[in-house]
Scaffold this motif. Structure first.
Motif, PDB file in Angstrom:
ATOM      1  N   TYR A  95       0.830  -1.203   0.000  1.00  0.00           N
ATOM      2  CA  TYR A  95       0.000   0.000   0.000  1.00  0.00           C
ATOM      3  C   TYR A  95       0.864   1.252   0.000  1.00  0.00           C
ATOM      4  O   TYR A  95       1.814   1.370   0.779  1.00  0.00           O
ATOM      5  CB  TYR A  95      -0.893  -0.011   1.234  1.00  0.00           C
ATOM      6  CG  TYR A  95      -1.773   1.214   1.386  1.00  0.00           C
ATOM      7  CD1 TYR A  95      -3.019   1.274   0.769  1.00  0.00           C
ATOM      8  CD2 TYR A  95      -1.363   2.305   2.158  1.00  0.00           C
ATOM      9  CE1 TYR A  95      -3.820   2.393   0.918  1.00  0.00           C
ATOM     10  CE2 TYR A  95      -2.157   3.426   2.301  1.00  0.00           C
ATOM     11  CZ  TYR A  95      -3.388   3.466   1.678  1.00  0.00           C
ATOM     12  OH  TYR A  95      -4.185   4.577   1.826  1.00  0.00           O
ATOM     13  N   GLN A  96       0.526   2.200  -0.909  1.00  0.00           N
ATOM     14  CA  GLN A  96       1.231   3.479  -0.960  1.00  0.00           C
ATOM     15  C   GLN A  96       0.230   4.616  -1.038  1.00  0.00           C
ATOM     16  O   GLN A  96      -0.733   4.543  -1.813  1.00  0.00           O
ATOM     17  CB  GLN A  96       2.138   3.539  -2.195  1.00  0.00           C
ATOM     18  CG  GLN A  96       3.405   2.731  -2.048  1.00  0.00           C
ATOM     19  CD  GLN A  96       4.338   2.981  -3.197  1.00  0.00           C
ATOM     20  OE1 GLN A  96       3.998   2.705  -4.343  1.00  0.00           O
ATOM     21  NE2 GLN A  96       5.503   3.527  -2.903  1.00  0.00           N
ATOM     22  N   SER A  97       0.471   5.668  -0.278  1.00  0.00           N
ATOM     23  CA  SER A  97      -0.436   6.803  -0.241  1.00  0.00           C
ATOM     24  C   SER A  97       0.128   7.854   0.703  1.00  0.00           C
ATOM     25  O   SER A  97       0.982   7.539   1.528  1.00  0.00           O
ATOM     26  CB  SER A  97      -1.804   6.330   0.281  1.00  0.00           C
ATOM     27  OG  SER A  97      -2.840   7.113  -0.226  1.00  0.00           O
ATOM     28  N   LEU A  98      -0.344   9.101   0.561  1.00  0.00           N
ATOM     29  CA  LEU A  98      -0.078  10.106   1.596  1.00  0.00           C
ATOM     30  C   LEU A  98      -1.362  10.248   2.403  1.00  0.00           C
ATOM     31  O   LEU A  98      -2.446  10.316   1.823  1.00  0.00           O
ATOM     32  CB  LEU A  98       0.274  11.463   0.960  1.00  0.00           C
ATOM     33  CG  LEU A  98       1.525  11.543   0.086  1.00  0.00           C
ATOM     34  CD1 LEU A  98       1.662  12.950  -0.502  1.00  0.00           C
ATOM     35  CD2 LEU A  98       2.768  11.164   0.876  1.00  0.00           C
ATOM     36  N   HIS A  99      -1.253  10.248   3.732  1.00  0.00           N
ATOM     37  CA  HIS A  99      -2.431  10.433   4.578  1.00  0.00           C
ATOM     38  C   HIS A  99      -2.246  11.705   5.399  1.00  0.00           C
ATOM     39  O   HIS A  99      -1.188  11.907   5.991  1.00  0.00           O
ATOM     40  CB  HIS A  99      -2.592   9.287   5.576  1.00  0.00           C
ATOM     41  CG  HIS A  99      -3.044   8.014   4.957  1.00  0.00           C
ATOM     42  ND1 HIS A  99      -3.466   6.938   5.693  1.00  0.00           N
ATOM     43  CD2 HIS A  99      -3.153   7.634   3.661  1.00  0.00           C
ATOM     44  CE1 HIS A  99      -3.799   5.949   4.888  1.00  0.00           C
ATOM     45  NE2 HIS A  99      -3.610   6.339   3.642  1.00  0.00           N
ATOM     46  N   THR A 100      -3.290  12.522   5.445  1.00  0.00           N
ATOM     47  CA  THR A 100      -3.231  13.659   6.356  1.00  0.00           C
ATOM     48  C   THR A 100      -4.634  13.915   6.882  1.00  0.00           C
ATOM     49  O   THR A 100      -5.618  13.577   6.217  1.00  0.00           O
ATOM     50  CB  THR A 100      -2.641  14.911   5.666  1.00  0.00           C
ATOM     51  OG1 THR A 100      -2.476  15.941   6.634  1.00  0.00           O
ATOM     52  CG2 THR A 100      -3.537  15.418   4.549  1.00  0.00           C
ATOM     53  N   THR A 101      -4.726  14.419   8.101  1.00  0.00           N
ATOM     54  CA  THR A 101      -6.030  14.772   8.657  1.00  0.00           C
ATOM     55  C   THR A 101      -6.056  16.286   8.858  1.00  0.00           C
ATOM     56  O   THR A 101      -5.111  16.858   9.398  1.00  0.00           O
ATOM     57  CB  THR A 101      -6.304  14.044   9.975  1.00  0.00           C
ATOM     58  OG1 THR A 101      -6.167  12.642   9.737  1.00  0.00           O
ATOM     59  CG2 THR A 101      -7.707  14.323  10.496  1.00  0.00           C
ATOM     60  N   VAL A 102      -7.129  16.915   8.380  1.00  0.00           N
ATOM     61  CA  VAL A 102      -7.230  18.379   8.446  1.00  0.00           C
ATOM     62  C   VAL A 102      -8.586  18.768   9.031  1.00  0.00           C
ATOM     63  O   VAL A 102      -9.489  17.931   9.152  1.00  0.00           O
ATOM     64  CB  VAL A 102      -7.071  18.992   7.033  1.00  0.00           C
ATOM     65  CG1 VAL A 102      -5.676  18.729   6.487  1.00  0.00           C
ATOM     66  CG2 VAL A 102      -8.144  18.470   6.088  1.00  0.00           C
ATOM     67  N   ILE A 103      -8.729  20.043   9.406  1.00  0.00           N
ATOM     68  CA  ILE A 103     -10.006  20.521   9.937  1.00  0.00           C
ATOM     69  C   ILE A 103     -10.621  21.482   8.931  1.00  0.00           C
ATOM     70  O   ILE A 103      -9.974  22.434   8.481  1.00  0.00           O
ATOM     71  CB  ILE A 103      -9.809  21.201  11.300  1.00  0.00           C
ATOM     72  CG1 ILE A 103      -9.224  20.178  12.275  1.00  0.00           C
ATOM     73  CG2 ILE A 103     -11.146  21.744  11.832  1.00  0.00           C
ATOM     74  CD1 ILE A 103      -8.915  20.731  13.634  1.00  0.00           C
ATOM     75  N   GLY A 104     -11.859  21.177   8.537  1.00  0.00           N
ATOM     76  CA  GLY A 104     -12.542  21.981   7.527  1.00  0.00           C
ATOM     77  C   GLY A 104     -13.123  23.258   8.104  1.00  0.00           C
ATOM     78  O   GLY A 104     -12.993  23.548   9.303  1.00  0.00           O
ATOM     79  N   ASP A 105     -13.783  24.001   7.236  1.00  0.00           N
ATOM     80  CA  ASP A 105     -14.336  25.306   7.604  1.00  0.00           C
ATOM     81  C   ASP A 105     -15.275  25.226   8.803  1.00  0.00           C
ATOM     82  O   ASP A 105     -15.300  26.093   9.661  1.00  0.00           O
ATOM     83  CB  ASP A 105     -15.091  25.910   6.414  1.00  0.00           C
ATOM     84  CG  ASP A 105     -14.141  26.162   5.249  1.00  0.00           C
ATOM     85  OD1 ASP A 105     -12.921  26.235   5.510  1.00  0.00           O
ATOM     86  OD2 ASP A 105     -14.615  26.241   4.101  1.00  0.00           O
ATOM     87  N   GLU A 106     -16.071  24.163   8.839  1.00  0.00           N
ATOM     88  CA  GLU A 106     -17.073  24.073   9.900  1.00  0.00           C
ATOM     89  C   GLU A 106     -16.521  23.406  11.153  1.00  0.00           C
ATOM     90  O   GLU A 106     -17.276  22.994  12.032  1.00  0.00           O
ATOM     91  CB  GLU A 106     -18.286  23.291   9.391  1.00  0.00           C
ATOM     92  CG  GLU A 106     -19.015  24.038   8.283  1.00  0.00           C
ATOM     93  CD  GLU A 106     -19.807  23.095   7.396  1.00  0.00           C
ATOM     94  OE1 GLU A 106     -20.797  22.515   7.863  1.00  0.00           O
ATOM     95  OE2 GLU A 106     -19.404  22.903   6.229  1.00  0.00           O
ATOM     96  N   GLY A 107     -15.203  23.252  11.206  1.00  0.00           N
ATOM     97  CA  GLY A 107     -14.593  22.616  12.374  1.00  0.00           C
ATOM     98  C   GLY A 107     -14.690  21.104  12.353  1.00  0.00           C
ATOM     99  O   GLY A 107     -14.392  20.448  13.345  1.00  0.00           O
TER     100      GLY A 107
END
Ligand code: MN
Length: 735
Positions: free
Chosen positions: A308-320
């Motif tokens: 398995y290959q991928s970039l993973h990131t977790t972010v917070i959207g406009d509505e939190g």
């Protein structure tokens, strides 16, 4: 209502979508053959049985496997459920197809009776070991997936059992092979039956909020797409999804949270053409949303073991609301979804970039396939991961892991040595077998024991493959036959003792016995007898030690006294009187002393004919050296000890042969050892020790311990050895 023929047409279309050169004629005839043989059989949901193999083939086609896999998938239940045989399939289709169908059938027949956690990994390994062709396990997973999809028509007990197996065995296997899409579906379907309440709750809540979810996801999707277009990153695909029920379930369970409190319910994917684009997209995402620290993972630089290959990131959207973004190329995506099955089409990205993980074997196999085409690639992909192990069942359903070639003997001893020692018979899959029967993975093995069993026989050691079984059998002979061994050992020792002209009284008297036991490493006399009895020690060695000890103890004191008297006399009279008549000991005459304890120095092992000299040791008699031995050089003796050197000579009444040593240096070659031993035997000398070792620079050094009558015979032996081709040096070691 979809007809059978329509389902089949759909399958053909799917195959045509990725493999235009598939063998459609063969595929159709497999379909017709299966339809005919399954005949009027029905599934529990009321559909004709043939829909099952068609749907399994459909899943296999969605994995984009080769024609043989599709054919085998269509035929996969024929051997198990119809009158069709391996031979029929081999003749009508191909031996390979028959092998695959046979492999799937064997996996189907494995009965999982255990629910114990520690057994699961063994069960998974067993399935691998039984699937010598990776297509077998891929088809088996497809088979299980379709059965899980149609599980609602089964009894609740069967639903639970199958769901458990799927969750514990098939989903992890799918994961290891990188079949993410199948793994998720298997897990979700299992959860539905294992924890129906939680599953319903998650499903209901997902449905209730699906309008909201969809709105959120399309907003984010639009935002990302717009920004990527602005940045002119070409050919991108962006989509969002709500995480799978089982992954939500696990998060809720592990984090003890309700669905509303869950951290990241949403996942977005961005697919691009190239690896640099992946990192560009990552920059764009981090610019657009606030990244959560410590949640970024780069599986492109460090792929997972299942490729398995991928970039993973977790972010917070406009509505939190937090969400995960996975960024990967189209090629990586195919591998993420279909793992090893997809690889033949997407192999170019994986070459040489994998870590040395648990599934290194897959990588190695894949690397060898660079130029092979679709059909050929899967064809030669064989599972050799567990080639040197077999996995078999106990009657209770526990899995036992044994070395390849293992027999019922190994199995019995791996359960418990008592089972092995009382074994009288063995059954494999319900049939009696011999103790030399070779077990194969998936066999159910049953051992018959009896209290009146005679115990193991010596030839079991040769039949056992595991060192565990062998050593347990040896232990048995050592322990269980102790009384017998002691009795046998005692009588051997007694007769050897009589032969040497000694009595048991001499052994038990004075300090002889403790000294002998200590020298030979035994705690008690019985222990020594037992060792002689089972062959771990010899009576001759024991008696030899007794003889030496008896002589030493009776003579040491006298000798020491004589040496003192002699020194005193020399001091008083200046010259010793004429030597009295002397008697030889071991063929040695010690000047001025009769009946004196004599031993031959180990450093130079003199033989009759050698020039010799003697040294009066403290308590061990006169030690006889060769005159040319470095240890016999008086200048190396401290001044106070100089008086201990004494003249010795060979007597004429020599009868026994003398033990001495030779060192032979040769250019190493095959057959050398044979030639050396032949030379020794033609000289008619008795050899008591022969060992050799090779040096790093291509030489072999032999150490030979042999008995000769005199120096003449010894030099004859040395000449003979010197004539052997490759021999460079023959030495008598000294010093
Ligand atoms: Mn099936």
């Amino acid at each position: 209502m979809v007809t059978v023929e329509e389902r089949y047409k759909h399958l053909e279309r799917t195959i045509r979508g990725y493999n235009i050169s598939a063998d459609f004629e063969q595929v159709r005839s497999a379909y017709e053959y299966a339809r005919e043989h399954h005949g009027a059989q029905m599934r529990r949901d009321g559909t004709p049985f043939i829909t099952h193999p068609i749907q399994v083939a459909q899943i296999v086609a969605e994995m984009r496997l080769d024609s043989e896999s599709i054919v085998a998938a269509l035929l996969h239940d024929c051997i198990e459920d119809t009158d069709s045989t391996y031979e029929d399939i081999a003749r009508l289709f191909s031996p390979t197809v028959a092998d695959i169908v046979d492999g799937v059938t064997k996996l189907t027949r494995v009965k999982y009776t255990t629910m114990e956690e520690e057994q699961m990994e063994n069960l998974r390994k067993m399935l691998f070991a039984m699937s010598r062709d990776i297509r077998v396990i891929l088809i088996k997973i497809a088979d299980r997936l379709h059965n899980m999809r149609t599980m609602e028509y089964q009894t609740p007990a069967k639903q639970k059992k199958k769901a458990f197996e799927t969750m514990e065995i098939y989903a992890p296997i799918a994961h290891r092979l990188g079949l993410a899409k199948l793994k998720w579906e298997l897990e979700d379907l299992s959860l539905k039956y294992l924890d129906p309440v939680a599953y319903d709750e998650i499903q209901r809540s997902l449905e209730a909020e699906s309008a909201e979810h969809n709105q959120f996801m399309s907003a984010v999707q639009a935002q990302i797409t717009e920004r990527l277009t602005e940045q002119e990153i070409p050919h991108t695909t962006v989509y969002g999804r709500v995480k799978h029920p089982y992954s939500i379930y696990r998060k809720m369970y592990l984090q003890e949270k309700t669905m509303a409190e869950l951290y990241d319910l949403f996942a977005f994917r961005v697919l691009v053409d190239t690896i640099p684009d992946c990192y560009n997209v990552l920059g764009v995402i981090h610019d657009l949303y606030k990244p959560i620290l410590g949640r970024f993972k780069d599986y492109i630089a460090t792929p997972k073991p299942n490729m398995y290959q991928s970039l993973h990131t977790t972010v917070i959207g406009d509505e939190g609301i937090p969400f995960e973004v996975q960024i990967r190329t189209y090629d990586m995506h195919a591998i993420a979804e279909y793992g090893v099955a997809a690889h033949w089409k997407y192999k170019r990205n994986l070459r040489g970039e994998q870590g040395e993980g648990t599934y290194e074997w897959i990588r190695r196999l894949l690397e060898n396939q660079e130029d092979a085409d679709a059909e050929e690639f899967i064809h030669s992909l064989k599972i050799d991961l567990f080639a040197d192990e077999v996995f078999v069942f106990t009657p209770r359903g526990d899995v036992v892991n044994l070395p390849a070639g293992a027999t019922p003997i190994d199995f019995a001893y791996s359960i418990h040595s008592v089972i092995g020692n009382t074994m009288v018979g063995a059954k494999v899959n319900g049939r009696m077998v011999g103790f030399d029967y070779q077990l194969s993975s998936g066999d159910v093995v049953e051992i018959a024991t009896s209290k009146s069993a005679h115990g193991p026989s010596r030839d079991w050691i040769a039949l056992a493959r595991s060192s565990e079984a062998r050593s347990k059998i040896r232990q048995w002979f050592k322990r269980e036959r102790r009384d017998e061994n002691i009795a046998q050992g005692r009588s051997a020792f007694d007769s050897e003792l009589r032969h040497a002209g000694l009595t048991m009284g001499q052994v038990t008297d004075s300090g002889v016995l403790p000294a002998v036991l200590k020298q030979s490493g035994f705690q008690t006399l019985d222990e020594m007898y037992a060792a002689i009895g089972y062959g771990g020690y010899t009576a001759a060695k024991a008696v030899n030690k007794v003889r030496n000890e008896v002589r030493q103890q009776t003579k040491a004191a006298a000798l020491e006294k004589a040496a003192q008297t002699r020194a005193e006399k020399e001091a008083q009279e200046g010259r010793p009187p004429a030597p009295p008549k002397v008697k030889s000991e071991k063929g040695i005459i010690v000047e001025g002393l009769s009946n004196c304890l004599v031993k031959f120095a180990k450093c130079c092992t003199p033989v009759p004919g050698d020039e010799i000299t003697g040294f009066i040791t403290r308590g061990y008699g006169v030690s006889v050296h060769r005159k040319d031995c470095p240890n016999a050089n008086p200048s190396r003796t401290p001044a106070a000890e100089q008086g201990r050197w004494i003249k010795v000579s060979w007597s004429d009444d020599i009868r026994e042969p003398y033990s001495t040593a030779l060192e032979v240096v040769c250019k190493d070659r095959s057959g050398l050892l044979v030639d050396v031993s032949t030379a020794l035997s033609t000289c008619k000398v008795s050899v008591t020790g022969l060992n050799s070792h090779a040096t790093a620079d291509g030489f072999a050094i032999f150490h030979i311990v042999l008995s000769v009558t005199d120096a003449e015979q010894l030099s004859q032996v040395m000449r003979k050895i010197h004539q052997i081709s490759g021999v460079m040096k023959v030495n008598r070691p000294a010093g």
